[in-house]
Design an enzyme around this catalytic site. Structure first.
Site, PDB file in Angstrom:
ATOM      1  N   GLY A 247      64.676  80.085 134.159  1.00  0.00           N
ATOM      2  CA  GLY A 247      64.539  81.026 135.276  1.00  0.00           C
ATOM      3  C   GLY A 247      63.313  80.694 136.102  1.00  0.00           C
ATOM      4  CB  SER A 248      61.470  82.736 138.536  1.00  0.00           C
ATOM      5  OG  SER A 248      61.041  83.822 137.731  1.00  0.00           O
ATOM      6  N   GLY A 252      58.895  82.911 133.482  1.00  0.00           N
ATOM      7  CA  GLY A 252      58.476  82.024 132.391  1.00  0.00           C
ATOM      8  C   GLY A 252      57.063  82.320 131.916  1.00  0.00           C
ATOM      9  CD  GLU A 269      64.776  73.454 132.586  1.00  0.00           C
ATOM     10  OE1 GLU A 269      64.569  73.260 133.786  1.00  0.00           O
ATOM     11  OE2 GLU A 269      64.502  72.662 131.684  1.00  0.00           O
ATOM     12  CB  CYS A 303      65.994  74.532 138.372  1.00  0.00           C
ATOM     13  SG  CYS A 303      66.835  73.771 137.023  1.00  0.00           S
TER      14      CYS A 303
END
Ligand code: UN1
Length: 517
Positions: A247-248, A252, A269, A303
């Site tokens: 995610g963002s 994170g 990630e 991403c």
């Protein structure tokens, strides 16, 4: 809103996947969970409500973790190659339902049907990889410094692995995690993005079928629904030794802090700000294909999407013109119609962020060379369809440092050596994917050298997105440092134990220490 608004084809797809909708549109996939808040799954394709899913309450959550912990006690004793066989069966079911699941991904998330199919293919590929891996969970054997001693290491499963996934890859990223975790002997608790809950329900149904057919507990795979609050339960929960979160960067950092606070492990990630360097020796035709797919594929919501093109001044105008021409050919519309290249953004919030980024680049002195805008009219009723845009910008613009999950490509100019382009590329906080377009071996090798790209992924003559599952996937710096899928990424899902065995009648101490009794 009622489920009747969904077209017949989508209804059939949900039936094939066993996602049965009851009268009020609630998905039966959530029947295990009671009294949580209601999550609405709204398709960005046509704005229709597909179903409602109940989010997991604190009490449900406790139940899920207890069930998972119990299932682990059984699952860890199943020999790894047998666990591999279960993953093989799961992969086969995915093969059978590839079209249906690909279609649901496309309809619920908005990516093209081709990309939906591609995502299911990634799931199948990682299952195949994991099946082979199930016979190769190797540790090393070392020579002991003591006579008559043997030393080796072995890998044991961790226990309950928490998987938090993002909306943009609603099924594949879960599969990268669970296929490996399962062969490693872990059980998984999955929180999909609240924007795509039905993809989660569909996958859970398939997994549950496989476990039931093999008389194994369904708790090997659990699904919990909800927003960041549910993610927070997981991050704080010391019964979950590993949290794998996609995610963002903002999300994170919270997960990392919570998990580290209890000395758990995290696999992160997070965001990318991926660039393609285009040198004077680039093949322009290949560059255009790589850049356009990278920038507009999945409507710029990977991403790994290409956000920046760093072009040498000597070919800048030529590349710019070729891109403008290529963007002129793009067809935007319903992603289930295979004639279209670009589908909608996930929701209106994403549309607002897209608009804000375009305003900001102009405010900072950039110029838009392929105009953006939100599409309206019958075909675009959801209000989530936007035009892919290209802006000329400067590397140090604030907006260029930022990952905007939308089809906006920034053109940046460099002069002199490839080192100047590499410096621009590396001068962002993210470090996921990168690429160089060149037929010059020296430039390519400099890009890949220790002084080259600082990203987890560095490609030559292909774009930044579309990584294969065989390699370790992930990035450096604020991308989080995690590695998923191929290579030896499996090791993060296991704990390593070093064993020393003495088969003599003496008890010599290491380092030659004398301790006579
Ligand atoms: C992601 O965007 O979170 O490399 C994953 C790619 C895909 C995975 C992207 N295989 O573009």
């Amino acid at each position: 809103m009622q489920v009747q608004t969904i077209n017949v084809e989508i209804k059939k797809t949900l039936e094939i996947l066993g996602v049965n909708l009851i009268n009020d549109g609630t998905s039966t996939g959530s029947e295990n969970f009671s009294n949580g808040e209601i999550i609405e799954s709204i398709s960005p394709v046509d704005g229709h409500l597909i179903a409602k899913v109940k989010s997991t309450s604190a009490a449900d959550y406790e139940q899920v973790i207890t069930t998972a912990t119990e299932a682990f006690k059984i699952w860890r004793t199943v020999p790894a190659p047998k666990r591999g066989d279960i993953v093989r069966q799961f992969g086969n079911k995915l093969r059978q339902r590839k079209e249906a699941l690909g279609k649901l991904v496309s309809y619920e998330m908005g990516k093209s049907y081709q990309e939906g199919l591609g995502e299911v293919q990634e799931m199948i590929d990682i299952c195949d990889f994991a099946v082979g891996l199930s016979r190769q969970l190797h540790g090393l054997t070392m020579h002991s410094e003591r006579p008559g001693h043997r030393m080796y290491e072995q890998y044991h499963p961790l226990g309950v692995v928490g998987v938090i996934s993002a909306f943009n890859f609603p099924v594949a990223v879960w599969a990268w995690n669970v296929a490996l975790a399962w062969v490693c002997g872990d059980v998984c608790v999955w929180k999909p993005s609240e924007k795509v809950p039905l993809c989660g329900v569909a996958c859970q149904k398939i997994a549950a079928e496989v476990f039931a057919e093999n008389n194994l507990p369904e708790g090997i795979s659990s699904l919990i629904n909800g927003d960041y609050k549910v993610g927070e339960f997981m991050s704080k929960d010391s019964r979950i030794p590993l949290i794998s979160a996609t995610g963002s960067i903002r999300m994170g950092k919270i997960v990392a802090k919570e998990v580290a606070g209890r000395l758990g492990k995290s696999l992160l990630e997070l965001g990318g700000n991926n660039a393609i360097i285009v040198t004077p020796d680039a093949d322009i035709k290949m560059t255009v294909v790589g850049a356009v797919f990278g920038a507009v594929g999945t409507a710029g919501q990977r991403c790994t999407s290409t956000r920046r093109l760093i072009i040498h001044e000597s070919i800048y105008e030529k590349v710019k013109q070729a891109l403008v021409d290529a963007y002129g050919q793009l067809r935007i519309g319903n992603p289930l119609d295979e004639n279209n290249h670009v589908g909608p953004l996930i929701d209106k919030e994403a549309v607002n962020m897209y608009k804000a980024a375009l305003n900001k680049v102009v405010e900072e002195g950039g110029s838009i060379i392929v105009q953006g805008g939100v599409l309206s009219g019958n075909d675009y009723q959801s209000g989530c369809y936007v035009k892919p845009a290209i802006a000329e910008a400067k590397p140090d613009f604030e907006i260029v440092q930022h990952e905007t999950f939308a089809p906006i490509l920034y053109l940046l100019k460099y002069s002199g050596d490839v080192e100047n382009a590499i410096a621009i590329q590396n001068n962002v906080v993210q470090g996921l994917s990168s690429a160089i377009m060149t037929n010059n071996l020296r430039e390519a090798e400099r890009f890949l050298s220790v002084a080259g790209s600082d990203c987890g992924i560095a490609n030559v003559n292909i774009g930044t997105s579309g990584a294969e599952i065989g390699g370790a996937f992930g990035g450096e710096k604020e991308t989080g440092g995690g590695r998923e899928s191929g290579s030896d990424a499996w090791k993060v899902y296991m704990r390593r134990q070093t064993n020393t065995i003495n088969y003599t009648t003496e008890l010599p101490l290491a380092q030659g220490i004398k301790f006579d009794l």
